[in-house]
Design a protein around this motif. Structure first.
Motif, mmCIF file in Angstrom:
data_model
loop_
_atom_site.group_PDB
_atom_site.id
_atom_site.type_symbol
_atom_site.label_atom_id
_atom_site.label_comp_id
_atom_site.label_asym_id
_atom_site.label_seq_id
_atom_site.Cartn_x
_atom_site.Cartn_y
_atom_site.Cartn_z
ATOM 1 N N LEU A 376 0.821 -1.215 0.000
ATOM 2 C CA LEU A 376 0.000 0.000 0.000
ATOM 3 C C LEU A 376 0.856 1.267 0.000
ATOM 4 N N SER A 377 2.051 1.206 0.572
ATOM 5 C CA SER A 377 2.923 2.389 0.524
ATOM 6 C C SER A 377 3.378 2.644 -0.911
ATOM 7 N N ILE A 378 3.640 1.572 -1.661
ATOM 8 C CA ILE A 378 3.995 1.719 -3.079
ATOM 9 C C ILE A 378 2.812 2.279 -3.858
ATOM 10 N N VAL A 379 1.635 1.754 -3.574
ATOM 11 C CA VAL A 379 0.417 2.241 -4.234
ATOM 12 C C VAL A 379 0.254 3.741 -4.008
ATOM 13 N N LYS A 380 0.400 4.163 -2.754
ATOM 14 C CA LYS A 380 0.209 5.570 -2.420
ATOM 15 C C LYS A 380 1.250 6.453 -3.097
ATOM 16 N N GLU A 381 2.501 6.029 -3.108
ATOM 17 C CA GLU A 381 3.555 6.823 -3.756
ATOM 18 C C GLU A 381 3.268 7.002 -5.236
ATOM 19 N N LEU A 382 2.884 5.914 -5.891
ATOM 20 C CA LEU A 382 2.629 5.984 -7.324
ATOM 21 C C LEU A 382 1.384 6.817 -7.629
ATOM 22 N N CYS A 383 0.357 6.686 -6.788
ATOM 23 C CA CYS A 383 -0.846 7.514 -6.974
ATOM 24 C C CYS A 383 -0.496 9.000 -6.879
ATOM 25 N N ASN A 384 0.306 9.353 -5.896
ATOM 26 C CA ASN A 384 0.722 10.749 -5.753
ATOM 27 C C ASN A 384 1.496 11.235 -6.965
ATOM 28 N N LYS A 385 2.324 10.352 -7.514
ATOM 29 C CA LYS A 385 3.165 10.724 -8.645
ATOM 30 C C LYS A 385 2.345 11.028 -9.896
ATOM 31 N N ILE A 386 1.284 10.264 -10.133
ATOM 32 C CA ILE A 386 0.563 10.401 -11.397
ATOM 33 C C ILE A 386 -0.826 11.020 -11.224
ATOM 34 N N GLY A 387 -1.056 11.631 -10.073
ATOM 35 C CA GLY A 387 -2.284 12.402 -9.889
ATOM 36 C C GLY A 387 -3.543 11.596 -9.684
#
Length: 418
Positions: A376-387
């Motif tokens: 989930l930390s990876i999910v959150k980082e990637l979500c933040n990166k691509i809006g």
């Protein structure tokens, strides 16, 4: 850095400080002889090593010809060395008169910082005894030298630790390089065998789609290894690595903020097919409700695949046998919404503020389900990166007579506008 016979390391900066302080001392107090000794601790004994002597004298004869140190002061064992300082220097023998010498008035100050004995500061003159006011000023000079030596030793320790870290990093790099090299061989074999098997199957056979999934996941793993290897080489070529809050920990070295128009069904349908086969092992039913036609989205394909894979795999992982999973896709205003619901154990309210933290597993860490707390930390980082916005509802009851709490993760993806 200057090294003496006893392996004491002294920087040029420290020597400059000593020179400046002793110049003040000599010019102000009419000193005939002075010296700075530093301690050198080893496993056998603690020695005093002269690192600054005025006027210059023979190194081999420095103790006899220059100063009368306390009896048996040198070549002491480490255990009784501090006791000698305390008994001989901090009490009666801070000033001594030694008759029949060219400089009879002697002053010895220990260089001590935070209970650490760093050396001695010794002074002699032939004119008149040391006055209390003079001793006070000289103590300030000694404190300056002590502090400078303490700071220097701390820097030396940091340098040693840095060298150790660099050595460990070199070993780590070699291990990772070996691992990546060895990992490619079986991965290539798996992909080759899967492609050979696919040629022997008919498209309508059930194993045909399974084999396609094997090839697709092998390609995904191959891309991840390539991305990681690229990022690893870049980082190792940098002498200084500066981490910041905008740096993703995942292996996507290209600019993942670069977005393009994508069709969501082309991305999610293969993932749904793969997760269905994985879910079959636990007799979990996977449903999907996709309200087509759907508009194009503005996103990054690689990042979005990793986001969806992690959420789908988590749904299967934390849903017990005979459970259900639902994937829903719909449009609302200028966003495409993907909802992934399960009948799993749910996420306690007290854990929810922390679920996107690295290595945080909350109550799950007490259970039998293995995990690293990274998904989930990876999910959150990637979500933040691509809006992409992400939300959680738990407990989430969406099935009649649902036994467990259940959860629903929702992704809000921007729609592509021409």
């Amino acid at each position: 850095m200057r090294e003496y016979e006893e392996d004491i390391k002294i920087s040029r900066e420290f020597l400059n400080i000593c020179h400046a302080q002793l110049t003040i001392l000599i010019n102000t107090f009419f000193v005939q002889e002075t010296a700075i000794y530093l301690t050198n601790n080893n496993l056998d004994k603690t020695n005093l090593v002269p690192i600054f002597i005025y006027p210059n004298t023979s190194y081999n004869n420095y103790i006899k010809s220059l100063f009368y140190l306390p009896e048996n002061f040198t070549d002491r064992k480490e255990n009784d060395y501090n006791q000698v300082l305390e008994d001989s220097l901090l009490s009666q023998e801070i000033t001594r008169y030694i008759p029949d010498t060219s400089s009879p008035h002697q002053l010895i100050l220990p260089l001590i910082y935070e209970d650490m004995v760093l050396g001695l500061f010794a002074i002699k003159r032939n004119t008149h005894p040391w006055q209390e006011s003079e001793i006070l000023q000289i103590k300030n000079i000694a404190q300056t030298i002590t502090l400078a030596r303490f700071i220097e030793q701390k820097e030396q320790i940091k340098e040693v630790k840095l060298n150790q870290i660099q050595q460990l990093r070199s070993i780590e790099n070699d291990h990772i390089d070996d691992f990546l090299h060895q990992l490619r061989n079986p991965l290539t074999a798996i992909r080759t065998f899967a492609k050979l098997l696919l040629k022997r199957l008919l498209p309508d056979e059930n194993n045909y789609q399974i084999t396609q999934n094997i090839i697709r996941e092998s390609d995904r793993l191959k891309d991840l290894i390539a991305d990681f290897n690229q990022q690893w080489e870049v980082r190792n070529n940098d002498e200084i690595i500066i981490l910041n809050e905008n740096q993703t920990s995942f292996f996507l070295p290209e600019k993942i903020e670069k977005l393009e128009s994508l069709e969501i069904t082309n991305i999610i349908n293969p993932l749904i097919n793969s997760i269905k086969f994985i879910a079959e092992e636990k007799n979990i039913k996977v449903f999907n409700q996709i309200n087509e036609p759907l508009p194009l989205i503005l996103s990054n394909e690689k990042a979005l695949v990793e986001i969806l894979n992690n959420l789908l795999e988590n749904a299967v992982k934390y849903t017990p046998n005979n459970g259900k999973i639902m994937i829903e896709i719909s449009q609302e205003k200028q966003e495409l919404i993907i909802k992934i619901s399960d009948t799993g154990y749910g996420i306690p309210l007290e854990d929810q503020p922390h679920i996107f933290e690295r290595h945080y597993r909350g109550i799950q860490s007490q259970g039998d389900i293995l995990g690293t707390g990274l998904g989930l930390s990876i999910v959150k980082e990637l979500c933040n990166k691509i809006g992409i916005k992400i939300s959680l509802i738990s407990p989430y009851n969406w099935v009649k007579n649902q036994e467990n709490q259940g959860s629903q993760f929702s992704l809000f993806i921007p729609i592509y506008t021409f």
